[in-house]
Design a protein around this motif. Sequence first.
Motif, short mmCIF file in Angstrom:
data_model
loop_
_atom_site.label_atom_id
_atom_site.label_comp_id
_atom_site.label_asym_id
_atom_site.label_seq_id
_atom_site.Cartn_x
_atom_site.Cartn_y
_atom_site.Cartn_z
N MET A 79 -6.98 -6.54 7.58
CA MET A 79 -6.65 -5.15 7.83
C MET A 79 -5.18 -4.95 7.52
O MET A 79 -4.32 -5.64 8.06
CB MET A 79 -6.93 -4.77 9.30
CG MET A 79 -6.59 -3.34 9.63
SD MET A 79 -7.04 -2.88 11.34
CE MET A 79 -5.93 -3.96 12.26
N ALA A 80 -4.90 -4.02 6.61
CA ALA A 80 -3.52 -3.79 6.20
C ALA A 80 -3.19 -2.30 6.32
O ALA A 80 -4.06 -1.44 6.16
CB ALA A 80 -3.31 -4.26 4.76
N TYR A 81 -1.90 -2.02 6.58
CA TYR A 81 -1.47 -0.63 6.75
C TYR A 81 -0.11 -0.44 6.11
O TYR A 81 0.81 -1.25 6.29
CB TYR A 81 -1.39 -0.28 8.24
CG TYR A 81 -0.97 1.15 8.50
CD1 TYR A 81 -1.84 2.21 8.22
CD2 TYR A 81 0.29 1.44 9.01
CE1 TYR A 81 -1.45 3.52 8.46
CE2 TYR A 81 0.68 2.75 9.25
CZ TYR A 81 -0.20 3.78 8.97
OH TYR A 81 0.19 5.09 9.19
N GLY A 82 0.02 0.66 5.34
CA GLY A 82 1.29 0.99 4.72
C GLY A 82 2.19 1.71 5.70
O GLY A 82 2.07 2.92 5.90
N VAL A 83 3.10 0.98 6.33
CA VAL A 83 4.01 1.56 7.31
C VAL A 83 4.93 2.57 6.64
O VAL A 83 5.17 3.67 7.15
CB VAL A 83 4.83 0.45 8.00
CG1 VAL A 83 5.77 1.05 9.05
CG2 VAL A 83 3.91 -0.58 8.64
N THR A 84 5.46 2.22 5.48
CA THR A 84 6.22 3.12 4.62
C THR A 84 5.76 2.88 3.19
O THR A 84 4.87 2.05 2.94
CB THR A 84 7.74 2.87 4.74
OG1 THR A 84 8.06 1.60 4.13
CG2 THR A 84 8.20 2.86 6.20
N LEU A 102 6.95 -0.85 2.82
CA LEU A 102 6.59 -1.88 3.79
C LEU A 102 5.11 -1.80 4.15
O LEU A 102 4.62 -0.75 4.57
CB LEU A 102 7.43 -1.73 5.06
CG LEU A 102 7.08 -2.68 6.22
CD1 LEU A 102 7.34 -4.13 5.83
CD2 LEU A 102 7.87 -2.31 7.47
N THR A 103 4.41 -2.91 3.98
CA THR A 103 3.00 -3.03 4.38
C THR A 103 2.85 -4.20 5.35
O THR A 103 3.43 -5.27 5.14
CB THR A 103 2.11 -3.27 3.15
OG1 THR A 103 2.08 -2.08 2.35
CG2 THR A 103 0.68 -3.60 3.57
N LEU A 104 2.07 -3.98 6.41
CA LEU A 104 1.80 -5.03 7.38
C LEU A 104 0.31 -5.32 7.39
O LEU A 104 -0.51 -4.39 7.47
CB LEU A 104 2.24 -4.59 8.78
CG LEU A 104 1.90 -5.55 9.93
CD1 LEU A 104 2.63 -6.88 9.75
CD2 LEU A 104 2.24 -4.92 11.27
N SER A 105 -0.05 -6.59 7.32
CA SER A 105 -1.46 -6.95 7.36
C SER A 105 -1.71 -7.99 8.44
O SER A 105 -0.86 -8.83 8.73
CB SER A 105 -1.94 -7.49 6.00
OG SER A 105 -1.31 -8.71 5.68
N LEU A 106 -2.90 -7.90 9.04
CA LEU A 106 -3.40 -8.88 9.99
C LEU A 106 -4.66 -9.48 9.40
O LEU A 106 -5.56 -8.74 8.97
CB LEU A 106 -3.70 -8.23 11.34
CG LEU A 106 -2.52 -7.61 12.09
CD1 LEU A 106 -3.00 -6.93 13.37
CD2 LEU A 106 -1.46 -8.66 12.41
N GLU A 107 -4.75 -10.79 9.37
CA GLU A 107 -5.83 -11.46 8.68
C GLU A 107 -6.38 -12.59 9.55
O GLU A 107 -5.64 -13.23 10.30
CB GLU A 107 -5.35 -12.02 7.35
CG GLU A 107 -4.55 -10.99 6.56
CD GLU A 107 -3.95 -11.56 5.28
OE1 GLU A 107 -4.38 -12.64 4.85
OE2 GLU A 107 -3.05 -10.91 4.71
N LEU A 167 0.84 -1.19 0.00
CA LEU A 167 0.00 0.00 0.00
C LEU A 167 0.87 1.24 0.00
O LEU A 167 2.08 1.18 0.24
CB LEU A 167 -0.90 0.00 1.24
CG LEU A 167 -1.88 -1.17 1.39
CD1 LEU A 167 -2.58 -1.10 2.75
CD2 LEU A 167 -2.90 -1.17 0.26
N ALA A 168 0.24 2.38 -0.24
CA ALA A 168 0.96 3.65 -0.13
C ALA A 168 1.26 3.93 1.35
O ALA A 168 0.62 3.37 2.24
CB ALA A 168 0.11 4.78 -0.72
N GLU A 169 2.23 4.79 1.60
CA GLU A 169 2.58 5.12 2.99
C GLU A 169 1.39 5.75 3.71
O GLU A 169 0.71 6.62 3.19
CB GLU A 169 3.76 6.10 3.01
CG GLU A 169 4.27 6.39 4.40
CD GLU A 169 5.53 7.23 4.39
OE1 GLU A 169 6.05 7.51 5.48
OE2 GLU A 169 5.99 7.60 3.29
N ARG A 170 1.10 5.24 4.91
CA ARG A 170 0.00 5.67 5.78
C ARG A 170 -1.39 5.32 5.22
O ARG A 170 -2.39 5.80 5.74
CB ARG A 170 0.08 7.17 6.09
CG ARG A 170 1.25 7.54 6.99
CD ARG A 170 1.18 9.00 7.38
NE ARG A 170 1.39 9.87 6.24
CZ ARG A 170 2.58 10.25 5.81
NH1 ARG A 170 3.68 9.85 6.43
NH2 ARG A 170 2.70 11.05 4.78
#
Length: 326
Positions: free
Chosen positions: A83-88, A91-96, A40-43
């Motif tokens: 749920m995923a989030y663009g940390v930078t 880097l993307t972190l997702s919880l599934e 994803l894009a940052e933030r």
Amino acid sequence: MKALLFSTLLILASTNSYSQGCCSGGSGSPVAGGTSQGVLAERQMELGMNFQYISSKKFLTGDQPSDNFYIKDFNTKYLYYRMAYGVTSKLTLSLETGYFLDKTQVPLSGAYKEVGKGFADLIIFPRYKIYEDNTEETRDEITLGLGMKIPLGKYYDSTWAGNTYIPSAPAVLTTTGSNDFIFYGFAFRGYPEKKARVFMNLMYIRKGWNALGEKFGDYASIGLFAGKTYFKKIGVTLQLKGETIGKLNYMNADDLIKYGIVDVTSFGSKKIAFVPQVSYSYKTFTVFTMTEIPLYQYVNGTGIASQYLFTLGLSYKFMPFKEKED
């Protein structure tokens, strides 16, 4: 265009444990939702949910139709959340996670049903973009991921069979009960002016041992994709997917007949499938649907094979935090 792409491909990998599930122990949740995606894009944050329905009455011995039926019907209804989030920007972190509304297996006698339901697994899945090259004509990207699957649901249960309790078939349990590692690769090339893209993904799931001394077969898949966007809102993607599931192992050889219904020689399979998908995007929302059409299947021994699979999903992307001002 990438936002549409990644939303559309939320669950391409289907399940890693459906084939031969009724007789040989293929329990567990869909593999990280398929996670055929980049970053994803940052933030930027993404919330995704989909419903998957699987049903089969098809039995094979090897790659040939079989009359050696063990059950009348096998089907599952599964809700998947991400749920995923663009940390930078890289880097993307997702919880599934997922919840089985039911996993039902009906024996030939029809005297009782084996039914399982509940939460499946928690999947922690970071992804990192290692390469990017953008020109006026093309967009290139390579992303790698390393995730972990942690069991939440039941990997051992019993079913009332009219006059006694019997161990539930692994096919109706909501998780294998093991901690598994997910290795993932994604390569993408887009053609912005033509609103088209081609890409591929690779996934390997290294299964661990559960508390019962069982190790379900490792899962590997490769997907080749081609997609195009029409009228700025409608996306069509075609996928050719190949996958393989390894055999079931027991830590203690004396436990091979623990369940009495698990035929170790009939666990594991190979499959090639065609997966068409259609999506519709409105602003930051995307609705998508897909189905899987098996082209070739091979099962070890005799077991149930893939027949019908349908998925309907929704994805929403937004920026929860404003950019910091200098």
